[in-house]
Design a protein around this motif. Sequence first.
Motif, PDB file in Angstrom:
ATOM      1  N   LEU B  35       0.841  -1.193   0.000  1.00 20.28           N
ATOM      2  CA  LEU B  35       0.000   0.000   0.000  1.00 20.28           C
ATOM      3  C   LEU B  35       0.883   1.254   0.000  1.00 20.28           C
ATOM      4  CD1 LEU B  35      -2.696   1.527   0.315  1.00 20.28           C
ATOM      5  CD2 LEU B  35      -2.473   1.234   2.778  1.00 20.28           C
ATOM      6  N   ALA B  36       1.887   1.236   0.845  1.00 23.30           N
ATOM      7  CA  ALA B  36       2.849   2.332   0.928  1.00 23.30           C
ATOM      8  C   ALA B  36       4.078   1.740   1.601  1.00 23.30           C
ATOM      9  CB  ALA B  36       2.268   3.494   1.740  1.00 23.30           C
ATOM     10  N   SER B  37       5.105   2.522   1.737  1.00 16.38           N
ATOM     11  CA  SER B  37       6.348   2.006   2.315  1.00 16.38           C
ATOM     12  C   SER B  37       6.089   1.339   3.672  1.00 16.38           C
ATOM     13  CB  SER B  37       7.324   3.176   2.490  1.00 16.38           C
ATOM     14  OG  SER B  37       8.475   2.737   3.162  1.00 16.38           O
ATOM     15  N   LEU B  39       3.847  -0.778   4.466  1.00 17.68           N
ATOM     16  CA  LEU B  39       2.420  -1.062   4.720  1.00 17.68           C
ATOM     17  C   LEU B  39       1.916  -2.023   3.642  1.00 17.68           C
ATOM     18  CD1 LEU B  39       1.112   2.564   5.448  1.00 17.68           C
ATOM     19  CD2 LEU B  39       1.814   0.825   7.104  1.00 17.68           C
TER      20      LEU B  39
END
Lengths: 568, 568
Positions: B35-37, B39
């Motif tokens: 999802l993101a760094s 995550l």
Amino acid sequence: MRASQFAINTMKETPAEAEIVSHQLMLRAGMLKKLASGLYTWSPLGLKVLRRVEAIVREEMDAAGALELLMPAVQPAELWEESGRWQQYGPELLRLTDRHGRDFCFGPTHEEVITDYARRELKSYRQLPVNFYQIQTKFRDEIRPRFGVMRAREFVMKDAYSFHADAESLEQTYQLMYTAYSRILERMGLAWRAVVADTGSIGGNASHEFHVLADSGEDAIAYAVDGDYAANVEMAPTFPVDGPRAAPTEAMTEVATPNARTIEDVTAALELPASRTVKTLLVVGSEAPAVALVLRGDHSLNEIKAIKHEAVAEPLTFIDEAEAPKLTGASVGSIGPVGLDTPVIVDFAAAALVDFACGANKNGHHLTGVNWGRDLPEPATADLRDAVAGDRAPGGQGKLDICRGIEVGHVFQLGDKYSRAMNCEVLGEDGKPITPLMGCYGIGVSRIVAAAIEQNFDDRGIRWPQPIAPFTIAIVPIGANKDETVMEKAEAIYADLRARGIEVILDDRGMRPGAAFADWELIGIPLRVVVSPRGLAAGQIEVRRRDAEASEDIAADGLFDWLDAQLA
Amino acid sequence: MRASQFAINTMKETPAEAEIVSHQLMLRAGMLKKLASGLYTWSPLGLKVLRRVEAIVREEMDAAGALELLMPAVQPAELWEESGRWQQYGPELLRLTDRHGRDFCFGPTHEEVITDYARRELKSYRQLPVNFYQIQTKFRDEIRPRFGVMRAREFVMKDAYSFHADAESLEQTYQLMYTAYSRILERMGLAWRAVVADTGSIGGNASHEFHVLADSGEDAIAYAVDGDYAANVEMAPTFPVDGPRAAPTEAMTEVATPNARTIEDVTAALELPASRTVKTLLVVGSEAPAVALVLRGDHSLNEIKAIKHEAVAEPLTFIDEAEAPKLTGASVGSIGPVGLDTPVIVDFAAAALVDFACGANKNGHHLTGVNWGRDLPEPATADLRDAVAGDRAPGGQGKLDICRGIEVGHVFQLGDKYSRAMNCEVLGEDGKPITPLMGCYGIGVSRIVAAAIEQNFDDRGIRWPQPIAPFTIAIVPIGANKDETVMEKAEAIYADLRARGIEVILDDRGMRPGAAFADWELIGIPLRVVVSPRGLAAGQIEVRRRDAEASEDIAADGLFDWLDAQLA
């Protein structure tokens, strides 16, 4: 489980911090401990209930073909900017910044994250429909958290999101979810209603709320006594009264009503029920400076319905005390439809009145014996009010009644709101990209626990429905210090019940019987079995349902038959 | 489960973002989506593994008498100020501010919250010992998150905290948890080691780490080949060499070693193995300007051990190139213990050498044939180095060997660090308040998933141990479009296996056999059953273990016997 090993910790006093019954009882039973405003630790006892609710939700979601996944709680701001909600969402969105200065939020909901997941995971219409769900901790930074887990800041939610190639597929999954939610609440042993709901700020086309019924519920629900229809009171339509109006019997008469400003004042002064009076509300019109809305004195204006009327300006704006006399010649409390120089819209019920009373457009005066079509023109009518008990239900389902409910679930047809904003596309059957339609389906898992209590309690404590009780049966040995066979028998029953897979707690704390009974009643265990020297001597065991008036003695060897009958 | 309904989504290419095998394979198998760094969303497939790990952890914690509860993820700063960690904890603590401006963090661990819970919940020693645990999402704001869920920012952890009236009780629960952790890893079918660990910054008295063994592991572990002993390499003691030293056979000789600065240079110049040389490291002493630490050329200084030596100043400070010549007359590469004018501490192994080589304290020169007690005094000895393979293990457990591991669990005896700082007291047996002792016990639930892959993979993909595989068996029908009995047979097997409670996936996607097989091998399903027209004609079914070299044909009616044998 043995009570001595389970950190049971009840309290007699009602904690001052708790305003509603479920919060009071959860604290008293030792299910919860407050960490900070709107943040609660679920004790082992409380968590057992939460997990049972979770398990039922999971089973029914799986059975309905939904796929469980797990998204992060922390979400990047970029996605919320794509959907436009980073700006729209108010301070309830808990925003945070990581060590590199990047913006995130603690997710209150996951439309953005799942749409991002879908746009990278889904390539073709062949992968549709698909319905993803998770059971997860969410956060909503309520301005004034209260009512315990009913309105906590951190809470456990089941949220599901479905993706579809067309509206028919969305409707099918929506119905599957509607059925799954119905089964979930039914299996939990709760009284509930699915109600037609406004789609609110989230947007979309179709929506139902699922309410656990409770007198303390925040929401008023109008439901058909003889049918399935139910809706939030604001959403329920009302209809013109059947048949012709009766003939007038009174002459129109002006009556002095000095100092009568409210409907209560007027009905007292005129000695009439409020249902024989009308009130006249002046609002700004879409094409006229003012429009008069006329309702029966005992009815409430429904602002959502009023706004939808073409003669009414949006947003709904009431004409105030200062302005009203200039338009009508009278102050707000004395306005009436007779001879009024503005458009008049009359609610269906007010339009059915004969010989009614209204303001005389002259300060301190009212008219009685007023009749439509004689003293003033036949009215332009509309549905302007909240439904009340006794109103006609839609669809020939008899009359409406009103109950109160706690919203624990919500199903939405979102349409393409998020998929379009976030460029989620898949290849359609014809090889061209299509934007999937979405549905979303939420259940407040932790909220259900509190709602179940609001529906099921008495002055002794919680009365859990058996399917979500922390334990099904409490075994309480009495006089074990005087007669060692008591504990032997209690242990034997305990072992037997565990072998049958029944959730049982054995009270091995050696407390006074009264205190032990009070604990299990407060905690709300559905069934209680008492083993005592007196009972054993008579070959008997004392049993009691939590919801029964009294205990009964049964033959010791008939215990399992009795239990089977209770659990059936 | 039917594969067509389970959103299976594998990829052939290795994603560039993934540096380690487990991360690569989890992305390729479709278990994770970034999802993101730091995550990640766990897909339905990935979550199945996570939940199986969770379930085993939960069962063993329950069996060990621990009580599950659930604390909030968001924690108030006030509690961290009480423990002192609000200041101590670095930027890995994700701090946040609510709408009212109050400080909170997204908890990376829950010592403060559970101690606050305990001080309000526990009143008497009679409630002790008690061991609370939760399985929950935590956050650590890693500066450079990488390796997928191995070192994610948001992760799932099981953390437990126990409270005790005395040290003996703490030790008992510590042993219970040690056993529970051993059972957890054993049940998951993983190769693992419990190792003695440093208690680090969290403080406390006794600590073990639980490592899943894998060549890619970050930590080097010294373990007894013939016993249970294991420790982080830095923690393993080394011992004096048994028996007397051999007699010298060479005369001490000065040899020119121009340009030889490293041990490699010296051993090449002298034509000696590094194990026949010593290196001399100058550090600041506690009572002398410098202290010389002497180790065998092939050994590594253990700084933790060096600091503990009373002659060495804390913190450990090496004397640099500029300063060394003033103290020894030579640059760093030519220093040796002979004739040195500083205190000399010699590692046990270096002290056992005869006829060894060392720096001559004269630039560009070394000495060979050096012997303790002849060319320089008998040395003061100490344990100064990291253990190596072949060293003696403690407790008569034979020799040590070295392996690599991934830390997935940690048990600590915390003592009263938190209970004292936060004024957690209960009434003791004598009616006076006591401060409970605490233990804490963590398992990285999401990390175990990655660690299991690091230990179990091959060039075709993951090789799940059966107890944590997402599915136990994949049924792959081949040629179903040509022979309808193939799907009938596959469905029959599917139904039978489900009825037996076996986690099975039926590949109803109609893919080419090679592509389907590659998917199940990548995903790592332990057992595969292939139904084909050719096989059915011969009354046979093709079966294959994921870890076997080849498939085998067995009689169709012998399938369940074969499965039972594999699952036994």
